[in-house]
Design a protein around this motif. Structure first.
Motif: not given
Length: 271
Positions: A29-34, A41-45, A232-234
């Motif tokens: 959650s913390l990494a995704s929020q960052e 539009n980041d797709k990785l997290l 890249l549809a994570m």
């Protein structure tokens, strides 16, 4: 008190078991929020909202092209293949394993073949399966059977050979023939062990299933994961991975409870 003698209670054990999952969720959650703060539009997290929307779209909305609920369709297809493959493998393991364990002549004949088959990397023969059985359902089911049956056969045979020799002597003293030794002595004691072997084989079975679906399929959980990876549809891949994990846990626990319900004498010994 020494740590080896300290046993947590039921509540403490449950909390300790949940702690690693909570930590993983927190870190993600913390990494995704960052990452999303830097690039919405980041797709990785993907964030929870993105994954929830993807699940709603895949599981609860009809696909515009096919009119199907894709996640439901994929789950049904994968579970059917998994159930058929593991079921056939378990049946073969029961028959061949008991015969190898009870009958020395059969063991001398089949045990080397079973040992050799258990060493063959199943994914290495996947192209052969596609050539021999085609790209349909049979090749996927056969991959699961070939990948799990030999290991279960060896396990069942070993369990049969571990049965107390006194039992074999007594049942023969009472006049039992080979068939009665198999059905009345070996089979009842091997069935709960077979369920344990199936539980241990579920992980490899899922691996073989997803690999087969990824290469040649038009539906299935593995197919969908490898289909959307090109975009890249994570937000789709991660929920699918979590869903596969949940399905595996549910199946494993159902087998465990079935084992405990049908064979309480076996589980009373701490198995």
């Amino acid at each position: 008190m020494r740590m080896i003698n300290h046993h947590p209670g039921r509540v403490s054990a449950t909390l300790l078991g949940l702690l690693p999952f909570l930590l993983i969720m927190l870190v993600y959650s913390l990494a995704s929020q960052e990452r999303l703060a830097e690039n919405p539009n980041d797709k990785l997290l993907p964030g929870l909202e993105q994954m929830t929307a993807a699940v709603e779209r895949m599981a609860f909305q009809e696909d515009r092209r096919s009119g199907d609920y894709l996640m439901v369709q994929d789950t049904t297809a994968s579970l059917a293949r998994l159930g058929m493959g593991v079921g056939i493998a378990a049946l073969l393991a029961l028959v061949v394993g008991i015969l190898n364990g009870v009958l020395p002549l059969v063991r001398a004949n089949l045990a080397p073949l079973v040992s050799a088959l258990s060493m063959v990397p199943p994914l290495a023969i996947l192209p052969i399966l596609f050539i021999v059985f085609g790209l349909g359902e049979l090749s996927k089911v056969m991959l699961i059977v070939i990948g799990t049956a030999p290991i279960m056969m060896r396990d069942v045979a070993q369990r049969v050979r571990e049965l107390p020799g006194e039992q074999l002597i007594k049942i023969q003293t009472l006049g039992a023939n080979s068939w009665q030794v198999i059905t009345r002595m070996a089979l009842p004691q091997v069935l709960p062990r077979l369920i344990d072997a199936v539980r241990l084989s579920l992980g490899p079975a899922w691996l073989f299933l997803i690999a087969a679906e990824a290469i040649a399929s038009t539906e299935g959980l593995g197919y969908r994961i490898f289909l959307v990876r090109r975009y890249l549809a994570m937000d789709v891949i991660l929920p699918y991975v979590i869903w596969i994990t949940i399905l595996a846990i549910v199946i494993d626990q159902c087998l465990r409870l079935t084992n405990r319900r049908l064979f309480p004498w076996y589980n009373a010994g701490g198995h």
